[in-house]
Design a protein around this motif. Sequence first.
Motif, PDB file in Angstrom:
ATOM      1  N   GLN A  87     -11.015 -22.872  24.775  1.00 26.69           N
ATOM      2  CA  GLN A  87      -9.758 -22.354  25.319  1.00 26.69           C
ATOM      3  C   GLN A  87      -9.843 -20.858  25.583  1.00 26.69           C
ATOM      4  O   GLN A  87      -9.377 -20.361  26.617  1.00 26.69           O
ATOM      5  N   GLN A  88     -10.466 -20.135  24.669  1.00 30.31           N
ATOM      6  CA  GLN A  88     -10.585 -18.688  24.836  1.00 30.31           C
ATOM      7  C   GLN A  88     -11.494 -18.335  26.013  1.00 30.31           C
ATOM      8  O   GLN A  88     -11.188 -17.429  26.801  1.00 30.31           O
ATOM      9  N   LEU A  89     -12.591 -19.059  26.148  1.00 26.62           N
ATOM     10  CA  LEU A  89     -13.507 -18.779  27.255  1.00 26.62           C
ATOM     11  C   LEU A  89     -12.909 -19.201  28.594  1.00 26.62           C
ATOM     12  O   LEU A  89     -13.180 -18.564  29.626  1.00 26.62           O
ATOM     13  N   GLN A  90     -12.106 -20.243  28.612  1.00 30.43           N
ATOM     14  CA  GLN A  90     -11.442 -20.641  29.851  1.00 30.43           C
ATOM     15  C   GLN A  90     -10.473 -19.557  30.313  1.00 30.43           C
ATOM     16  O   GLN A  90     -10.399 -19.230  31.507  1.00 30.43           O
ATOM     17  N   ARG A  91      -9.722 -18.987  29.374  1.00 32.08           N
ATOM     18  CA  ARG A  91      -8.799 -17.907  29.739  1.00 32.08           C
ATOM     19  C   ARG A  91      -9.573 -16.678  30.202  1.00 32.08           C
ATOM     20  O   ARG A  91      -9.213 -16.026  31.191  1.00 32.08           O
ATOM     21  N   PHE A  92     -10.650 -16.361  29.473  1.00 36.17           N
ATOM     22  CA  PHE A  92     -11.494 -15.239  29.878  1.00 36.17           C
ATOM     23  C   PHE A  92     -12.016 -15.457  31.296  1.00 36.17           C
ATOM     24  O   PHE A  92     -12.010 -14.538  32.121  1.00 36.17           O
ATOM     25  N   ALA A  93     -12.479 -16.675  31.582  1.00 34.67           N
ATOM     26  CA  ALA A  93     -13.047 -16.984  32.900  1.00 34.67           C
ATOM     27  C   ALA A  93     -12.024 -16.750  34.006  1.00 34.67           C
ATOM     28  O   ALA A  93     -12.333 -16.184  35.060  1.00 34.67           O
TER      29      ALA A  93
END
Length: 205
Positions: A87-93
């Motif tokens: 979830q965190q990496l998706q938001r970062f992306a």
Amino acid sequence: MSEHSRPLSRSEEKRQRILETAMDMFCSQGFANTSMDAIAREADVSKQTIYSHFGSKDDLFVASIRTKCLQANLSEDLFNEQESVGQQLQRFARLFTELVLSDDAIRVFRTCISSADQLPHLGQLFFNEGPMNVITLLTLYLQRVTERGELAIANPHGAAVQLLMMLMGEGHLRRKLGLPYDTQSAAHHEYLRSSVELFLRGYRA
């Protein structure tokens, strides 16, 4: 009232106007062809006011890049440890690609490329304040999740670069060439989702 929603002071308003004016002029006229006098006239401030906020034209350029990253929420506050790594990496992306594929980012990139022969230090300033800061931000996050045993990454810096380059994908190539690319499209969102999932599979603990 939060810090982000409070009215700006007169000094802060001037600083913001200087930053916006400088970036517009750097990108439209070129860094070398943009003088501090011209920025002062366009921003309707004195040159002394500019120097009171920024020590030099290089400092003003660096501050402009830093401000764009902060406005895009690409900072340590981006990562919420209550969420899963995915979830965190998706938001970062999503935030990263909205920034790097934006009109402003592409204009700055082109400015650095066009100035590379005459002003090679300009590219270094941009790299240090923009790309390198984002690489470092992601590297530190990947180090933390590796230390917690959530991922198995021997080289967090290299992994961060891998993910960033994958996220830029076709969109960055198209935008550099002046071709359209929609960061709000379903196709783009699906590309980000699949890229993050591929990254996580490759580094699963």
